[in-house]
Design a protein around this motif. Sequence first.
Motif, PDB file in Angstrom:
ATOM      1  N   ALA A 184     -85.930 -73.188  -0.877  1.00  0.00           N
ATOM      2  CA  ALA A 184     -86.181 -72.301   0.263  1.00  0.00           C
ATOM      3  C   ALA A 184     -84.889 -71.822   0.905  1.00  0.00           C
ATOM      4  O   ALA A 184     -84.935 -71.064   1.875  1.00  0.00           O
ATOM      5  CB  ALA A 184     -87.026 -73.028   1.310  1.00  0.00           C
ATOM      6  N   THR A 201     -90.169 -69.995  -5.731  1.00  0.00           N
ATOM      7  CA  THR A 201     -90.055 -69.627  -4.333  1.00  0.00           C
ATOM      8  C   THR A 201     -91.461 -69.430  -3.783  1.00  0.00           C
ATOM      9  O   THR A 201     -92.290 -68.769  -4.409  1.00  0.00           O
ATOM     10  CB  THR A 201     -89.180 -68.375  -4.138  1.00  0.00           C
ATOM     11  OG1 THR A 201     -89.115 -68.047  -2.751  1.00  0.00           O
ATOM     12  CG2 THR A 201     -89.693 -67.190  -4.930  1.00  0.00           C
ATOM     13  N   SER A 202     -91.744 -70.035  -2.639  1.00  0.00           N
ATOM     14  CA  SER A 202     -93.123 -70.147  -2.167  1.00  0.00           C
ATOM     15  C   SER A 202     -93.351 -69.298  -0.926  1.00  0.00           C
ATOM     16  O   SER A 202     -92.667 -68.292  -0.697  1.00  0.00           O
ATOM     17  CB  SER A 202     -93.437 -71.617  -1.873  1.00  0.00           C
ATOM     18  OG  SER A 202     -92.712 -72.063  -0.744  1.00  0.00           O
ATOM     19  N   SER A 203     -94.296 -69.714  -0.105  1.00  0.00           N
ATOM     20  CA  SER A 203     -94.594 -69.011   1.136  1.00  0.00           C
ATOM     21  C   SER A 203     -93.763 -69.559   2.300  1.00  0.00           C
ATOM     22  O   SER A 203     -94.058 -69.284   3.461  1.00  0.00           O
ATOM     23  CB  SER A 203     -96.084 -69.123   1.475  1.00  0.00           C
ATOM     24  OG  SER A 203     -96.459 -70.486   1.582  1.00  0.00           O
ATOM     25  N   VAL A 205     -89.585 -70.126   3.508  1.00  0.00           N
ATOM     26  CA  VAL A 205     -88.145 -69.986   3.303  1.00  0.00           C
ATOM     27  C   VAL A 205     -87.440 -70.517   4.552  1.00  0.00           C
ATOM     28  O   VAL A 205     -88.058 -70.725   5.594  1.00  0.00           O
ATOM     29  CB  VAL A 205     -87.736 -68.515   3.052  1.00  0.00           C
ATOM     30  CG1 VAL A 205     -88.376 -67.987   1.781  1.00  0.00           C
ATOM     31  CG2 VAL A 205     -88.092 -67.635   4.259  1.00  0.00           C
ATOM     32  N   PHE A 216     -89.400 -62.139   6.332  1.00  0.00           N
ATOM     33  CA  PHE A 216     -89.647 -63.115   5.262  1.00  0.00           C
ATOM     34  C   PHE A 216     -89.312 -62.524   3.895  1.00  0.00           C
ATOM     35  O   PHE A 216     -88.612 -63.145   3.089  1.00  0.00           O
ATOM     36  CB  PHE A 216     -91.105 -63.580   5.282  1.00  0.00           C
ATOM     37  CG  PHE A 216     -91.432 -64.543   4.171  1.00  0.00           C
ATOM     38  CD1 PHE A 216     -91.354 -65.904   4.369  1.00  0.00           C
ATOM     39  CD2 PHE A 216     -91.795 -64.086   2.898  1.00  0.00           C
ATOM     40  CE1 PHE A 216     -91.617 -66.794   3.337  1.00  0.00           C
ATOM     41  CE2 PHE A 216     -92.061 -64.968   1.868  1.00  0.00           C
ATOM     42  CZ  PHE A 216     -91.970 -66.326   2.086  1.00  0.00           C
ATOM     43  N   GLN A 220     -86.555 -63.937   1.215  1.00  0.00           N
ATOM     44  CA  GLN A 220     -86.954 -64.385  -0.122  1.00  0.00           C
ATOM     45  C   GLN A 220     -86.248 -63.569  -1.199  1.00  0.00           C
ATOM     46  O   GLN A 220     -85.822 -64.124  -2.224  1.00  0.00           O
ATOM     47  CB  GLN A 220     -88.475 -64.273  -0.272  1.00  0.00           C
ATOM     48  CG  GLN A 220     -89.014 -64.990  -1.491  1.00  0.00           C
ATOM     49  CD  GLN A 220     -90.527 -65.046  -1.480  1.00  0.00           C
ATOM     50  OE1 GLN A 220     -91.198 -64.017  -1.467  1.00  0.00           O
ATOM     51  NE2 GLN A 220     -91.078 -66.255  -1.479  1.00  0.00           N
ATOM     52  N   GLN A 241     -93.101 -66.536  -7.797  1.00  0.00           N
ATOM     53  CA  GLN A 241     -93.386 -66.451  -6.369  1.00  0.00           C
ATOM     54  C   GLN A 241     -94.746 -67.083  -6.086  1.00  0.00           C
ATOM     55  O   GLN A 241     -95.680 -66.925  -6.863  1.00  0.00           O
ATOM     56  CB  GLN A 241     -93.385 -64.984  -5.928  1.00  0.00           C
ATOM     57  CG  GLN A 241     -93.517 -64.786  -4.427  1.00  0.00           C
ATOM     58  CD  GLN A 241     -93.801 -63.337  -4.068  1.00  0.00           C
ATOM     59  OE1 GLN A 241     -94.664 -62.707  -4.664  1.00  0.00           O
ATOM     60  NE2 GLN A 241     -93.085 -62.820  -3.087  1.00  0.00           N
ATOM     61  N   ALA A 301     -89.672 -58.978  -2.207  1.00  0.00           N
ATOM     62  CA  ALA A 301     -89.442 -60.070  -3.155  1.00  0.00           C
ATOM     63  C   ALA A 301     -90.407 -59.993  -4.334  1.00  0.00           C
ATOM     64  O   ALA A 301     -90.020 -60.250  -5.480  1.00  0.00           O
ATOM     65  CB  ALA A 301     -89.569 -61.415  -2.448  1.00  0.00           C
TER      66      ALA A 301
END
Length: 342
Positions: A184, A201-203, A205, A216, A220, A241, A301
């Motif tokens: 993150a 990479t997720s929800s 950061v 956001f 990202q 993602q 992203a």
Amino acid sequence: MPSTPRPLRKLGFLTIGLFDAADPARGHESTLQIIELGERLGFDSAWVRHRHLQYGISSPVAVLAAASQRTRRIELGTAVIPLGWENPLRLAEDLATVDLLSGGRLNPGVSVGPPMHYEQIKEALYPDTADVEDFSYERVRRLLDFVRGKPASDFSGVEGFEVFSDVVQPHSPGLGRRLWYGGASLGSARWAGEHGMNFLTSSVVKAEQPDGPWDFAAIQLSLIREFRDRHPDGEAARVSQGLVVIPTDSASPEQRAKYEAYAARRLPRTASPQGPARLLFAPDLVGTSEEIAERLRAHAAFREVDEVAFALPFTFEHEDYIQILTDMATKLGPALGWRPAG
């Protein structure tokens, strides 16, 4: 076809695998059934999240070993295993074993840092070494070395009737190229790229800049670019993602109301960084597949990736996940230019 530089090539999903403490087997069986459904629907990958001392999957490697015997094609991943709870050598043995059982379909994702609530659990987890444990990237490096076949011992050969290896056994060729880092921060993206890992990479950061406004998607995007700038494969380096995405095409009115209420409860945390770690969360995407596809095509992203592992919401019912996954595979994926596998 989507108006993105990178049309969606791989569609996956992530589940936390919740269960009732009074009947944990039912929750684990639900997770396995969801993974089987994902394979039938043509998803490219299924990922499970790791939870300790909670009512979610605490042993994703064991769950994926079971899933490997109930599926034949779908890739199986962890997003992510927190290495603060693990011995890298022992984990390397388990990962290689499951990868072989699956026919080379395992995609282990890991992260580092102290375990959550470390002060409360350190005496149970590391009673003799709690104050000297190293929770830095060095723990990932050790895992990478063991999985990739570097020696773990200075002894090999025959001793009596026993034969010993100096590298972790079993060894699964190719697994070292399928290790992912869940990051993150810019530092994590940089380290993962320099060490030839893939990047999840997720929800969530980290808002590393001190002042807002915070975007956001822009943050990202900076992680993705930092990772690829440092990776030997450059623009071809793999990034996945993992936003929370809830299509409603075939949902009942009751389901739609529940999904919208869920997203609304979580929306306030997306306005500014949260907690000492300054975590910034992405809004959950709820709506028809066309509506979600339009929002994703505008996401800076998302435009940089061709793989996703959309996160299933927590606390929903088994039937809700069936509806969401079915809409993802039959409506949302095709709207993004994806074609089901198999």
